[in-house]
Design an enzyme around this catalytic site. Sequence first.
Site: not given
Length: 416
Positions: A185, A224, A226, A257, A260, A284, A292, A294, A324
């Site tokens: 990524w 990956e 985003k 993800d 993402h 992820h 995003d 997390d 993640d």
Amino acid sequence: MNEARIKQAYDIAVERYAELGIDVEKVLEKLQKVEISMHCWQADDVNGFESSGDLTGGIQTTGNYPGKARNIEELRADILKASSLIPGRQRLNLHEIYGDFGGKFVDRDEVEPKHFESWMQWGAENGMKLDFNTTSFSHPKSGDLSLSNPDKAIRDFWIEHSKRCRAIAEEMGRRQGDPCIMNLWVHDGSKDITVNRMKYRELLKDSLDQIFAQKYDNMKDCIESKVFGIGLESYTVGSNDFYIGYGAKNNKIVTLDTGHFHPTESVADKLSSLLLYVPEVMLHVSRPVRWDSDHVTIMNDETLDLMQEIVRCDALDRVHIGLDYFDASINRLGAYIIGTRATQKCLLRAMLEPLAQLREYEANGQGFERLALLEEAKALPWNAVWDMFCLRNNVPVGEAFIADVQQYEKDVTSKR
């Protein structure tokens, strides 16, 4: 929690699920084989062991809870402690900046398998297989563009970095007798409007072609996408469309993800389409809150939908599950445990779904019956099965792990 009561509740659950044609013991056998790849960067806020500089390249962690891991020994100790409180099997996902560099600066285009020798030994000693990632952020040559940079010298630097990471992943996979999943990524994008969208994507495609030219047998490549990075909001070179096209054309694993994508997108809905065109999918699992961000994964609808779709697609052998997120506002060890256990709970609930009966209703056009059973299934005694899964894995049942985390904080992390 009283062991006799756990077994009593489990026996009742087994009978209840049997009424719906579900063999709970077979479900637990399957769940035991699923490996969740824990992410090393939750333990130290994505700092790694390369330098002490600030995070750049669209990466940001928030919070300053005390006790984060400061070196490789503390990080390994925290991961092992977290793993001891999680049932089932775990892997460890490493970013390149977490190499064992022996106190020396090793630039990213110079990294070698020897810098991860101690990690490979550690993984073998602790029964934990390794996965790997390139690291394009937080470096003087990161800027806004790495593999898509018009400056050939910078682009070549990151191409070499990525090639070396693949070689490291190959050695990891060879040593552990199981393919190392290596994720690529890059943060590349633009803060404001660009008039060169095609140019940067052409450069990224060419860079990837060079990186993947070498074929390996003991590692698997993931790519990956985003939506955007912090400070790079207007344009992302490696978008979802870009990587799906590249992955389908070049037979690469596509990484999804859960943070993402746009807030209203269903990541679960993407699985059945992707699996028709790419060999495997890497997940992820994170929890975006408005963006995003997390946040720690929890047992919410989005995570449950994702796990249900894996099971409904009969794709447990084609979907790799990793975590993640990085939350520095709460106990980092606790964040590991909450997120991993939540993912496993959702997967267990998905495996216990009365899918055969639901599909029979659907095939017969019995929409009322299908919806009714989907609703009733939410209240089936899956939690009694989860408790037994924890008991058989010799980890705390229910909320009992909270006390273990508190004690570890008192004895270990509070003294850092």
